[in-house]
Design an enzyme around this catalytic site. Structure first.
Site, PDB file in Angstrom:
ATOM      1  N   ILE A  75      50.955  31.659  38.270  1.00 37.74           N
ATOM      2  CA  ILE A  75      51.438  30.268  38.294  1.00 37.74           C
ATOM      3  C   ILE A  75      52.423  30.036  39.449  1.00 37.74           C
ATOM      4  CG2 ILE A  75      51.036  29.774  35.848  1.00 37.74           C
ATOM      5  CD1 ILE A  75      54.128  30.107  35.446  1.00 37.74           C
TER       6      ILE A  75
ATOM      7  N   LYS B  69      63.952  30.271  29.815  1.00 34.47           N
ATOM      8  CA  LYS B  69      63.181  29.197  29.167  1.00 34.47           C
ATOM      9  C   LYS B  69      63.982  27.889  29.162  1.00 34.47           C
ATOM     10  CE  LYS B  69      59.645  29.512  27.344  1.00 34.47           C
ATOM     11  NZ  LYS B  69      58.264  29.366  27.855  1.00 34.47           N
TER      12      LYS B  69
ATOM     13  N   TYR C 214      65.897  36.085  28.649  1.00 37.11           N
ATOM     14  CA  TYR C 214      64.649  35.363  28.316  1.00 37.11           C
ATOM     15  C   TYR C 214      64.944  33.900  27.972  1.00 37.11           C
ATOM     16  CZ  TYR C 214      61.036  33.480  25.232  1.00 37.11           C
ATOM     17  OH  TYR C 214      60.116  32.640  24.640  1.00 37.11           O
TER      18      TYR C 214
ATOM     19  N   ASP D 118      71.556  48.075  17.364  1.00 39.71           N
ATOM     20  CA  ASP D 118      71.184  46.665  17.472  1.00 39.71           C
ATOM     21  C   ASP D 118      70.774  46.288  18.897  1.00 39.71           C
ATOM     22  OD1 ASP D 118      70.742  44.156  16.550  1.00 39.71           O
ATOM     23  OD2 ASP D 118      72.803  43.768  15.891  1.00 39.71           O
TER      24      ASP D 118
ATOM     25  N   THR E  59      60.800  27.257  23.361  1.00 36.08           N
ATOM     26  CA  THR E  59      61.157  28.094  22.210  1.00 36.08           C
ATOM     27  C   THR E  59      62.458  27.616  21.564  1.00 36.08           C
ATOM     28  OG1 THR E  59      62.001  30.303  21.689  1.00 36.08           O
ATOM     29  CG2 THR E  59      62.172  29.652  23.960  1.00 36.08           C
ATOM     30  N   ASP E  60      62.600  27.892  20.280  1.00 36.78           N
ATOM     31  CA  ASP E  60      63.859  27.555  19.602  1.00 36.78           C
ATOM     32  C   ASP E  60      65.024  28.382  20.142  1.00 36.78           C
ATOM     33  OD1 ASP E  60      63.171  30.012  18.486  1.00 36.78           O
ATOM     34  OD2 ASP E  60      63.341  29.366  16.399  1.00 36.78           O
ATOM     35  N   GLU E  61      64.720  29.490  20.849  1.00 35.27           N
ATOM     36  CA  GLU E  61      65.800  30.362  21.337  1.00 35.27           C
ATOM     37  C   GLU E  61      66.677  29.671  22.378  1.00 35.27           C
ATOM     38  OE1 GLU E  61      64.936  34.398  22.199  1.00 35.27           O
ATOM     39  OE2 GLU E  61      63.581  34.604  20.495  1.00 35.27           O
TER      40      GLU E  61
HETATM   41  P1  NAD Z   1      52.512  36.483  25.672  1.00 36.05           P
HETATM   42  O1  NAD Z   1      53.495  37.368  26.344  1.00 36.05           O
HETATM   43  O2  NAD Z   1      51.629  37.022  24.604  1.00 36.05           O
HETATM   44  O3  NAD Z   1      51.543  35.837  26.771  1.00 36.05           O
HETATM   45  C1  NAD Z   1      51.996  35.375  28.009  1.00 36.05           C
HETATM   46  C2  NAD Z   1      50.779  35.190  28.908  1.00 36.05           C
HETATM   47  O4  NAD Z   1      51.233  34.670  30.175  1.00 36.05           O
HETATM   48  C3  NAD Z   1      50.032  36.495  29.213  1.00 36.05           C
HETATM   49  O5  NAD Z   1      48.650  36.293  29.076  1.00 36.05           O
HETATM   50  C4  NAD Z   1      50.398  36.792  30.655  1.00 36.05           C
HETATM   51  O6  NAD Z   1      49.394  37.503  31.357  1.00 36.05           O
HETATM   52  C5  NAD Z   1      50.595  35.386  31.201  1.00 36.05           C
HETATM   53  N1  NAD Z   1      51.464  35.359  32.396  1.00 36.05           N
HETATM   54  C6  NAD Z   1      52.673  35.969  32.540  1.00 36.05           C
HETATM   55  N2  NAD Z   1      53.157  35.729  33.775  1.00 36.05           N
HETATM   56  C7  NAD Z   1      52.250  34.930  34.407  1.00 36.05           C
HETATM   57  C8  NAD Z   1      52.203  34.335  35.693  1.00 36.05           C
HETATM   58  N3  NAD Z   1      53.183  34.506  36.586  1.00 36.05           N
HETATM   59  N4  NAD Z   1      51.128  33.578  36.007  1.00 36.05           N
HETATM   60  C9  NAD Z   1      50.113  33.409  35.116  1.00 36.05           C
HETATM   61  N5  NAD Z   1      50.113  33.964  33.891  1.00 36.05           N
HETATM   62  C10 NAD Z   1      51.175  34.708  33.540  1.00 36.05           C
HETATM   63  O7  NAD Z   1      53.362  35.244  25.146  1.00 36.05           O
HETATM   64  P2  NAD Z   1      53.177  34.360  23.832  1.00 36.05           P
HETATM   65  O8  NAD Z   1      53.913  34.980  22.720  1.00 36.05           O
HETATM   66  O9  NAD Z   1      51.762  33.989  23.684  1.00 36.05           O
HETATM   67  O10 NAD Z   1      54.021  33.072  24.275  1.00 36.05           O
HETATM   68  C11 NAD Z   1      53.406  32.019  24.993  1.00 36.05           C
HETATM   69  C12 NAD Z   1      54.447  30.953  25.291  1.00 36.05           C
HETATM   70  O11 NAD Z   1      55.006  30.464  24.074  1.00 36.05           O
HETATM   71  C13 NAD Z   1      55.617  31.462  26.121  1.00 36.05           C
HETATM   72  O12 NAD Z   1      55.963  30.458  27.045  1.00 36.05           O
HETATM   73  C14 NAD Z   1      56.738  31.672  25.107  1.00 36.05           C
HETATM   74  O13 NAD Z   1      57.988  31.485  25.713  1.00 36.05           O
HETATM   75  C15 NAD Z   1      56.414  30.579  24.115  1.00 36.05           C
HETATM   76  N6  NAD Z   1      56.833  30.841  22.729  1.00 36.05           N
HETATM   77  C16 NAD Z   1      56.485  32.002  22.109  1.00 36.05           C
HETATM   78  C17 NAD Z   1      56.830  32.195  20.769  1.00 36.05           C
HETATM   79  C18 NAD Z   1      56.453  33.458  20.041  1.00 36.05           C
HETATM   80  O14 NAD Z   1      56.896  33.643  18.893  1.00 36.05           O
HETATM   81  N7  NAD Z   1      55.631  34.341  20.576  1.00 36.05           N
HETATM   82  C19 NAD Z   1      57.548  31.206  20.072  1.00 36.05           C
HETATM   83  C20 NAD Z   1      57.889  30.038  20.757  1.00 36.05           C
HETATM   84  C21 NAD Z   1      57.526  29.865  22.070  1.00 36.05           C
HETATM   85  O1  DAU Z   2      62.017  32.206  18.264  1.00 34.57           O
HETATM   86  C1  DAU Z   2      60.944  32.158  19.162  1.00 34.57           C
HETATM   87  C2  DAU Z   2      60.896  33.449  19.947  1.00 34.57           C
HETATM   88  O2  DAU Z   2      60.472  34.449  19.024  1.00 34.57           O
HETATM   89  C3  DAU Z   2      59.957  33.393  21.150  1.00 34.57           C
HETATM   90  O3  DAU Z   2      60.456  32.476  22.082  1.00 34.57           O
HETATM   91  C4  DAU Z   2      59.826  34.766  21.810  1.00 34.57           C
HETATM   92  O4  DAU Z   2      58.847  34.714  22.832  1.00 34.57           O
HETATM   93  C5  DAU Z   2      59.401  35.771  20.765  1.00 34.57           C
HETATM   94  O5  DAU Z   2      59.398  37.065  21.338  1.00 34.57           O
HETATM   95  C6  DAU Z   2      60.346  35.740  19.558  1.00 34.57           C
HETATM   96  O6  DAU Z   2      61.653  36.273  19.903  1.00 34.57           O
HETATM   97  P1  DAU Z   2      62.444  37.255  18.910  1.00 34.57           P
HETATM   98  O7  DAU Z   2      63.383  38.066  19.700  1.00 34.57           O
HETATM   99  O8  DAU Z   2      62.958  36.516  17.727  1.00 34.57           O
HETATM  100  O9  DAU Z   2      61.165  38.125  18.410  1.00 34.57           O
HETATM  101  P2  DAU Z   2      60.968  39.701  18.172  1.00 34.57           P
HETATM  102  O10 DAU Z   2      59.630  39.838  17.513  1.00 34.57           O
HETATM  103  O11 DAU Z   2      61.233  40.504  19.383  1.00 34.57           O
HETATM  104  O12 DAU Z   2      62.096  40.038  17.113  1.00 34.57           O
HETATM  105  C7  DAU Z   2      62.161  39.360  15.856  1.00 34.57           C
HETATM  106  C8  DAU Z   2      63.359  39.902  15.116  1.00 34.57           C
HETATM  107  O13 DAU Z   2      63.110  41.266  14.758  1.00 34.57           O
HETATM  108  C9  DAU Z   2      64.631  39.918  15.931  1.00 34.57           C
HETATM  109  O14 DAU Z   2      65.733  39.616  15.093  1.00 34.57           O
HETATM  110  C10 DAU Z   2      64.722  41.354  16.437  1.00 34.57           C
HETATM  111  C11 DAU Z   2      64.094  42.149  15.322  1.00 34.57           C
HETATM  112  N1  DAU Z   2      63.397  43.384  15.720  1.00 34.57           N
HETATM  113  C12 DAU Z   2      62.452  43.291  16.699  1.00 34.57           C
HETATM  114  C13 DAU Z   2      61.761  44.410  17.124  1.00 34.57           C
HETATM  115  C14 DAU Z   2      60.739  44.311  18.220  1.00 34.57           C
HETATM  116  C15 DAU Z   2      63.659  44.590  15.078  1.00 34.57           C
HETATM  117  O15 DAU Z   2      64.487  44.649  14.172  1.00 34.57           O
HETATM  118  N2  DAU Z   2      62.988  45.700  15.504  1.00 34.57           N
HETATM  119  C16 DAU Z   2      62.061  45.668  16.502  1.00 34.57           C
HETATM  120  O16 DAU Z   2      61.498  46.733  16.851  1.00 34.57           O
END
Ligand code: NAD
Ligand code: DAU
Length: 336
Positions: free
Chosen positions: A60, A154, A150, A272, A125-127
């Protein structure tokens, strides 16, 4: 409608593209993805060669490529999922988060403005709101206060999107969702990591006291919300999306063990995460009342579907945890 989906080979993006191709017969999907460690063509199983799906491997940050795609496919809307998405990785290597999440979003915005794109949907994201105490929920009016590299990247992207709306009249929406889970999620995030470790009788690393709270949402519910926003929301609006399912991490981990019939002795409390946000909770009243969205899948149902999916996709798991994943695991968990 012709749409450009970025990051459509990742977890949420691939679930979104699959849903759109199945449910929206008028929609052409151009899927631009760099295929980082998190992007995987196996996530596109069953629709990689679909007649209304065009997959393009690319970045992108490549403005010329983005402009070419917008022209060639007469794109009307961009849905920007592409991102570096894992908090722990942003702690050990923040630079790529700025490159993709900030500069990449800026590149897309400039192309969208130049080509007169009708809608730019930023998947946020809510983060970006930071961390909550024991009470209260994030609303769309909560000030941005990101805590990790991160979430800072965002939040920066969100501000750029809003600035392009304000300054250049770019029609945009921003959605801020809570923690997703479901099929095709990379096993670095809590739920798939715990499932993978439990399946293989490996220790389950719980950060800190395990009482950090996240709001969990099944990925399909998030994808339906994004489609509603794309097609029904007025421009310039931000929407929170959440499952109304707040749970401490340890409860999620116990549920996974219970479901798989594995012992709680696999749980390991480890050091942590630095700067670990204590609690997220989402007030999704706006999208519920304005657009009529509701989550359909509850936590127990969603976890059962997800665990079953991982059990049936052992080969997918084996592929994604081979090679680089081992080094990543060592870097994050080796000395914890
Ligand atoms: P993911 O890491 O599984 O996927 C990210 C994708 O983006 C991958 O396919 C990767 O190859 C692609 N990508 C990375 N850098 C790129 C670049 N420079 N150009 C083109 N493609 C690129 O992420 P996800 O969990 O599917 O999250 C997708 C979106 O949703 C993100 O923007 C994340 O911030 C947001 N989001 C995720 C969560 C969650 O819980 N996973 C929650 C809220 C918001
Ligand atoms: O809230 C939305 C976000 O949720 C997205 O924007 C992010 O892309 C997504 O990664 C996620 O972020 P978190 O940091 O909340 O997700 P994660 O799955 O990494 O961790 C969830 C919770 O679990 C967090 O409190 C950390 C904890 N954790 C995570 C891992 C990977 C553990 O205790 N042990 C672990 O090994």
């Amino acid at each position: 409608m012709n749409i450009l989906v970025t990051g459509g080979a990742g977890f949420i993006g691939s679930n979104f593209v699959r849903m759109v191709l199945q449910e929206q017969p008028e929609c052409l999907v151009v899927n631009l993805d760099k295929l980082t460690y998190a992007g995987n063509l196996e996530n596109l199983e069953g629709f990689l060669d679909h007649p209304r799906h065009v997959f393009v491997k690319g970045d992108i940050c490549d403005g010329q490529l983005v402009c070419e795609l917008l022209d060639r496919y007469k794109i009307e809307a961009i849905i920007n999922f592409a991102a570096e998405s894992h908090v722990d990785r942003s702690i050990i290597g923040p630079k790529v988060f700025i490159e993709t999440n900030v500069s990449g979003t800026l590149t897309l915005l400039m192309a969208a403005k130049d080509k007169g794109i009708k809608r730019f949907n930023q998947i946020s994201t809510d983060e970006v709101y930071g961390s909550l105490g024991p009470e209260g929920k994030f609303t769309e009016k909560t000030p941005l206060a990101p805590n990790s590299p991160y979430s800072a990247s965002k939040a920066s992207a969100d501000m750029l999107v809003a600035a392009f709306g304000h300054t250049f009249g770019l029609p945009y929406n921003i959605t801020r969702c809570s923690n997703n889970y479901g099929p095709y999620q990379f096993p670095e995030k809590l739920i798939p990591l715990m499932i993978n470790n439990a399946i293989n009788d490996r220790p389950l690393p719980v950060y800190g006291d395990g009482l950090h709270v996240r709001d969990w949402i099944y990925v399909d519910d998030h994808c339906r919300a994004i489609w509603l926003v794309l097609t029904k929301a007025p421009p310039g609006e931000v929407y929170n999306i959440g499952g109304n399912t707040e749970r401490p991490n340890i409860e999620i981990v116990r549920k996974i063990l219970q479901h798989l019939g594995k012992p709680e002795s696999l749980i390991r409390y480890v050091n942590d995460r630095p700067g670990h946000d204590r609690r997220y909770a989402i007030d999704a009243t706006k999208i519920r009342t304005q657009l009529g969205w509701r989550p359909k899948v509850d936590l127990d149902q969603g976890l059962a579907i997800t665990i079953d999916w991982y059990l049936r996709h052992r080969q997918w798991l084996e592929h994604v945890v081979s090679g680089q994943y081992q080094q990543y695991y060592q870097a994050i968990y080796g000395n914890r």
